[in-house]
Design a protein around this motif. Structure first.
Motif, PDB file in Angstrom:
ATOM      1  N   GLN A 165       0.837  -1.203   0.000  1.00 51.17           N
ATOM      2  CA  GLN A 165       0.000   0.000   0.000  1.00 51.17           C
ATOM      3  C   GLN A 165       0.872   1.254   0.000  1.00 51.17           C
ATOM      4  OE1 GLN A 165      -3.304   0.230  -0.155  1.00 51.17           O
ATOM      5  NE2 GLN A 165      -4.038  -1.824   0.394  1.00 51.17           N
ATOM      6  N   ASP A 166       0.428   2.286  -0.717  1.00 53.89           N
ATOM      7  CA  ASP A 166       1.081   3.591  -0.704  1.00 53.89           C
ATOM      8  C   ASP A 166       0.047   4.621  -0.248  1.00 53.89           C
ATOM      9  OD1 ASP A 166       2.318   6.012  -1.126  1.00 53.89           O
ATOM     10  OD2 ASP A 166       3.216   5.447  -3.043  1.00 53.89           O
ATOM     11  N   PRO A 167       0.046   4.990   1.029  1.00 54.26           N
ATOM     12  CA  PRO A 167      -0.977   5.903   1.561  1.00 54.26           C
ATOM     13  C   PRO A 167      -0.910   7.307   0.970  1.00 54.26           C
ATOM     14  CG  PRO A 167       0.731   5.492   3.206  1.00 54.26           C
ATOM     15  CD  PRO A 167       0.992   4.551   2.080  1.00 54.26           C
ATOM     16  N   GLU A 168       0.232   7.707   0.457  1.00 50.70           N
ATOM     17  CA  GLU A 168       0.365   9.058  -0.094  1.00 50.70           C
ATOM     18  C   GLU A 168      -0.342   9.191  -1.435  1.00 50.70           C
ATOM     19  OE1 GLU A 168       4.363  10.401  -0.226  1.00 50.70           O
ATOM     20  OE2 GLU A 168       4.692  10.202   1.933  1.00 50.70           O
ATOM     21  N   THR A 169      -0.224   8.173  -2.290  1.00 52.92           N
ATOM     22  CA  THR A 169      -0.859   8.230  -3.615  1.00 52.92           C
ATOM     23  C   THR A 169      -2.170   7.459  -3.667  1.00 52.92           C
ATOM     24  OG1 THR A 169       0.406   6.285  -4.349  1.00 52.92           O
ATOM     25  CG2 THR A 169       1.384   8.458  -4.738  1.00 52.92           C
ATOM     26  N   HIS A 170      -2.550   6.841  -2.542  1.00 52.38           N
ATOM     27  CA  HIS A 170      -3.770   6.033  -2.457  1.00 52.38           C
ATOM     28  C   HIS A 170      -3.760   4.929  -3.522  1.00 52.38           C
ATOM     29  CE1 HIS A 170      -5.364   8.912   0.401  1.00 52.38           C
ATOM     30  NE2 HIS A 170      -5.125   9.892  -0.456  1.00 52.38           N
ATOM     31  N   THR A 171      -2.623   4.275  -3.639  1.00 49.08           N
ATOM     32  CA  THR A 171      -2.483   3.171  -4.589  1.00 49.08           C
ATOM     33  C   THR A 171      -1.982   1.928  -3.859  1.00 49.08           C
ATOM     34  OG1 THR A 171      -0.222   3.824  -5.160  1.00 49.08           O
ATOM     35  CG2 THR A 171      -2.003   4.687  -6.553  1.00 49.08           C
ATOM     36  N   VAL A 172      -2.148   0.794  -4.515  1.00 53.66           N
ATOM     37  CA  VAL A 172      -1.623  -0.463  -4.006  1.00 53.66           C
ATOM     38  C   VAL A 172      -0.964  -1.195  -5.170  1.00 53.66           C
ATOM     39  CG1 VAL A 172      -3.918  -1.531  -4.317  1.00 53.66           C
ATOM     40  CG2 VAL A 172      -2.199  -2.656  -2.900  1.00 53.66           C
ATOM     41  N   SER A 173       0.251  -1.667  -4.961  1.00 51.18           N
ATOM     42  CA  SER A 173       0.986  -2.371  -6.008  1.00 51.18           C
ATOM     43  C   SER A 173       1.013  -3.864  -5.698  1.00 51.18           C
ATOM     44  CB  SER A 173       2.409  -1.824  -6.134  1.00 51.18           C
ATOM     45  OG  SER A 173       3.123  -1.983  -4.921  1.00 51.18           O
ATOM     46  N   PHE A 174       1.169  -4.677  -6.743  1.00 49.78           N
ATOM     47  CA  PHE A 174       1.168  -6.126  -6.566  1.00 49.78           C
ATOM     48  C   PHE A 174       1.744  -6.818  -7.794  1.00 49.78           C
ATOM     49  CE2 PHE A 174      -2.753  -5.089  -8.726  1.00 49.78           C
ATOM     50  CZ  PHE A 174      -2.912  -6.102  -9.665  1.00 49.78           C
ATOM     51  N   LEU A 175       2.052  -8.091  -7.627  1.00 49.84           N
ATOM     52  CA  LEU A 175       2.440  -8.974  -8.720  1.00 49.84           C
ATOM     53  C   LEU A 175       1.368 -10.035  -8.884  1.00 49.84           C
ATOM     54  CD1 LEU A 175       6.225  -9.499  -7.871  1.00 49.84           C
ATOM     55  CD2 LEU A 175       5.314  -8.198  -9.800  1.00 49.84           C
ATOM     56  N   GLN A 176       1.100 -10.428 -10.135  1.00 50.08           N
ATOM     57  CA  GLN A 176       0.096 -11.449 -10.392  1.00 50.08           C
ATOM     58  C   GLN A 176       0.772 -12.746 -10.836  1.00 50.08           C
ATOM     59  OE1 GLN A 176      -3.535 -11.452 -10.179  1.00 50.08           O
ATOM     60  NE2 GLN A 176      -2.922 -13.600 -10.331  1.00 50.08           N
ATOM     61  N   PRO A 177       0.783 -13.783  -9.977  1.00 54.07           N
ATOM     62  CA  PRO A 177       1.363 -15.068 -10.379  1.00 54.07           C
ATOM     63  C   PRO A 177       0.563 -15.695 -11.522  1.00 54.07           C
ATOM     64  CG  PRO A 177       1.103 -14.936  -7.997  1.00 54.07           C
ATOM     65  CD  PRO A 177       0.343 -13.782  -8.576  1.00 54.07           C
ATOM     66  N   ASN A 178       1.278 -16.260 -12.486  1.00 53.62           N
ATOM     67  CA  ASN A 178       0.632 -16.895 -13.630  1.00 53.62           C
ATOM     68  C   ASN A 178       0.594 -18.407 -13.460  1.00 53.62           C
ATOM     69  OD1 ASN A 178       0.137 -14.543 -15.159  1.00 53.62           O
ATOM     70  ND2 ASN A 178       2.267 -14.510 -15.852  1.00 53.62           N
ATOM     71  N   TYR A 237       5.179 -18.979 -19.080  1.00 48.48           N
ATOM     72  CA  TYR A 237       3.940 -18.506 -18.457  1.00 48.48           C
ATOM     73  C   TYR A 237       3.776 -19.087 -17.054  1.00 48.48           C
ATOM     74  CZ  TYR A 237      -0.967 -17.330 -17.773  1.00 48.48           C
ATOM     75  OH  TYR A 237      -2.132 -16.818 -17.275  1.00 48.48           O
ATOM     76  N   ASN A 238       3.617 -20.402 -16.970  1.00 47.32           N
ATOM     77  CA  ASN A 238       3.449 -21.033 -15.661  1.00 47.32           C
ATOM     78  C   ASN A 238       4.647 -20.744 -14.755  1.00 47.32           C
ATOM     79  OD1 ASN A 238       0.873 -22.557 -15.857  1.00 47.32           O
ATOM     80  ND2 ASN A 238       1.920 -23.535 -17.563  1.00 47.32           N
ATOM     81  N   ASN A 239       4.327 -20.479 -13.500  1.00 50.48           N
ATOM     82  CA  ASN A 239       5.344 -20.199 -12.478  1.00 50.48           C
ATOM     83  C   ASN A 239       6.117 -18.907 -12.747  1.00 50.48           C
ATOM     84  OD1 ASN A 239       4.763 -22.687 -11.118  1.00 50.48           O
ATOM     85  ND2 ASN A 239       5.997 -23.752 -12.660  1.00 50.48           N
ATOM     86  N   THR A 240       5.465 -17.962 -13.441  1.00 41.27           N
ATOM     87  CA  THR A 240       6.056 -16.641 -13.648  1.00 41.27           C
ATOM     88  C   THR A 240       5.170 -15.599 -12.961  1.00 41.27           C
ATOM     89  OG1 THR A 240       4.878 -16.261 -15.742  1.00 41.27           O
ATOM     90  CG2 THR A 240       7.053 -17.332 -15.856  1.00 41.27           C
ATOM     91  N   LEU A 241       5.647 -14.365 -12.920  1.00 40.60           N
ATOM     92  CA  LEU A 241       4.905 -13.270 -12.286  1.00 40.60           C
ATOM     93  C   LEU A 241       4.659 -12.162 -13.291  1.00 40.60           C
ATOM     94  CD1 LEU A 241       6.922 -13.094  -8.937  1.00 40.60           C
ATOM     95  CD2 LEU A 241       4.566 -13.891  -9.175  1.00 40.60           C
ATOM     96  N   ASP A 242       3.432 -11.660 -13.327  1.00 36.12           N
ATOM     97  CA  ASP A 242       3.075 -10.562 -14.219  1.00 36.12           C
ATOM     98  C   ASP A 242       3.005  -9.270 -13.412  1.00 36.12           C
ATOM     99  OD1 ASP A 242       2.217  -9.111 -16.407  1.00 36.12           O
ATOM    100  OD2 ASP A 242       0.102  -9.541 -16.035  1.00 36.12           O
ATOM    101  N   GLY A 243       3.572  -8.212 -13.937  1.00 40.96           N
ATOM    102  CA  GLY A 243       3.540  -6.934 -13.220  1.00 40.96           C
ATOM    103  C   GLY A 243       4.939  -6.353 -13.124  1.00 40.96           C
ATOM    104  N   VAL A 244       5.122  -5.332 -12.336  1.00 38.90           N
ATOM    105  CA  VAL A 244       4.319  -4.854 -11.201  1.00 38.90           C
ATOM    106  C   VAL A 244       3.138  -3.983 -11.689  1.00 38.90           C
ATOM    107  CG1 VAL A 244       4.412  -3.414  -9.123  1.00 38.90           C
ATOM    108  CG2 VAL A 244       6.368  -4.861  -9.736  1.00 38.90           C
ATOM    109  N   TYR A 245       1.948  -4.259 -11.095  1.00 39.23           N
ATOM    110  CA  TYR A 245       0.789  -3.412 -11.285  1.00 39.23           C
ATOM    111  C   TYR A 245       0.707  -2.422 -10.118  1.00 39.23           C
ATOM    112  CZ  TYR A 245      -1.219  -6.715 -14.708  1.00 39.23           C
ATOM    113  OH  TYR A 245      -1.456  -7.509 -15.796  1.00 39.23           O
ATOM    114  N   LYS A 246       0.295  -1.206 -10.421  1.00 35.18           N
ATOM    115  CA  LYS A 246      -0.041  -0.235  -9.371  1.00 35.18           C
ATOM    116  C   LYS A 246      -1.442   0.283  -9.689  1.00 35.18           C
ATOM    117  CE  LYS A 246       2.887   2.821  -7.661  1.00 35.18           C
ATOM    118  NZ  LYS A 246       3.722   4.053  -7.504  1.00 35.18           N
TER     119      LYS A 246
END
Length: 288
Positions: A105-118, A204-213
Motif C-alpha cells: 500500500q502507498d498511503p500518499e498516492t492512495h495506490t496499491v501495487s502487486f504482482l500477479q502469479p501466472n 507462463y506457468n510459475n512466472t509473475l506478471d507486473g508490477v501493477y499499481k
C-alpha cells in the motif's frame, strides 16, 4: 356506525400519511447508509470485503484456445500450394486462481501495487480433447530464422543446421508443447547462447506478471482497482493509437455503482493492449 366508519377512514388516512412521510425520509437515509457501507467495503485495504475477493478472486476465470491443424503440409512446402487448415477447439484452461503477491500500500498516492502469479490448469470437461492432442503447425523457429538473419552466409549455416536437426517448415506437436513450450531440435544445434525453448505462451506457468499499481479507492471510490501504472509505465510503446494506453482495471474487479450505459475498460497483458466491454457483453475496440 357512521362515526366508526369515518373514524376508521380518518385513522387509515393518518397512518398512510405518516408511513408516506417516514418512507420519504427513511428511503434516502437507507440509500445513504447502503452507499456509505459499500464505499467502505469496496476500498482495497486489509479488512474489507473487496480486498479479500481482490487478492484471490472467488470467480473462476477460463482461457480457451482453438488450434488450426494444417492438412496439406507437404503440398505447401514443396509446391507452395494454398494452405488448408482444420480448426479444433476449444481447449480450456483455468487461470487467475493464484493469490496476488507482494501487495504494498502507498498511503500518499492512495495506490496499491502487486504482482500477479501466472498459472494455467487444464479443464478436460470444458475441452474437446486432451493436452496430448497433436497438430501439424508451422515450425516457428525454422520460419523465423531467415527473417532474423538475412545475411546469406548465416542463412547457409542455418539451413545446414535445419537439415542436420531433421526439421522442416511444418512440425507435429502436442497442444501442451505448442502453448507452454518444447525444446526445439534446430535451436539446440545453434552455437550461440540462445533460448532453445519455443512456445506461444512460454514462459507462463510459475512466472509473475507486473508490477501493477492500482488505485485503492481510499480517496475516490470511483477509481478503485483502476490501473495507474504497469511495470512503471502508463503506456506500452507497442501501438501508435489509443490502444497503447494502459487504463481501466485488470478485469479482476471494477469500481462500484456502475451504470448499464458505462463502458468497462480493462488492460490485458497477454495481448499487450487495453480493450473494453459493453453491457451487451460484446467486445469492441473503444477510445479512452
Amino acid at each position: 356506525m357512521g362515526c366508526n366508519r369515518n373514524c376508521g377512514l380518518i385513522t387509515g388516512a393518518v397512518i398512510g400519511a405518516v408511513l408516506a412521510v417516514l418512507g420519504g425520509i427513511l428511503m434516502p437515509v437507507g440509500d445513504m447508509l447502503i452507499q456509505k457501507t459499500i464505499k467502505k467495503e469496496a476500498v482495497l485495504e486489509e479488512g474489507t470485503i473487496a480486498f479479500k475477493n481482490w487478492v484471490k478472486t472467488g470467480t473462476e476465470v477460463y482461457r480457451q484456445f482453438w488450434i488450426f491443424d494444417v492438412q496439406n503440409p507437404e503440398e505447401v512446402a514443396v509446391n507452395s500450394s494454398r494452405i488448408k487448415v482444420k480448426q479444433k477447439g476449444p481447449y480450456t484452461y483455468r487461470v487467475r486462481y493464484l493469490a496476488k503477491a507482494n501487495i504494498t500500500q502507498d498511503p500518499e498516492t492512495h495506490t496499491v501495487s502487486f504482482l500477479q502469479p501466472n498459472g494455467a490448469i487444464f479443464e478436460p470437461s470444458l475441452s474437446v480433447g486432451t493436452e496430448n492432442d497433436t497438430f501439424t503447425v508451422l515450425n516457428l523457429a525454422v520460419a523465423a530464422a531467415p527473417h532474423l538473419y538475412p545475411n546469406s552466409f548465416i542463412q547457409g549455416v542455418l539451413n545446414s543446421l535445419i537439415k542436420k536437426s531433421k526439421s522442416s517448415m511444418f512440425q507435429r506437436r502436442t497442444l501442451k508443447e505448442l502453448l507452454w513450450g518444447y525444446q526445439d531440435p534446430f535451436l539446440n544445434l545453434v552455437p550461440y547462447p540462445i533460448s532453445t525453448t519455443v512456445g506461444v505462451f512460454y514462459p507462463y506457468n510459475n512466472t509473475l506478471d507486473g508490477v501493477y499499481k492500482v488505485y485503492n479507492g481510499k480517496d475516490d471510490i470511483s477509481k478503485v482497482a483502476i490501473i495507474d501504472t504497469y511495470k512503471g509505465k502508463k503506456n506500452l510503446s507497442y501501438w501508435l493509437s489509443y490502444c497503447d494506453l494502459i487504463n481501466g482495471t485488470d478485469a479482476a474487479s471494477f469500481p462500484p455503482f456502475i451504470e448499464k450505459t458505462q463502458v468497462l475498460r480493462f488492460f490485458s497483458s497477454d495481448i499487450c493492449r487495453k480493450t473494453c466491454i459493453h453491457f451487451t457483453s460484446s467486445f469492441s475496440t473503444c477510445k479512452p
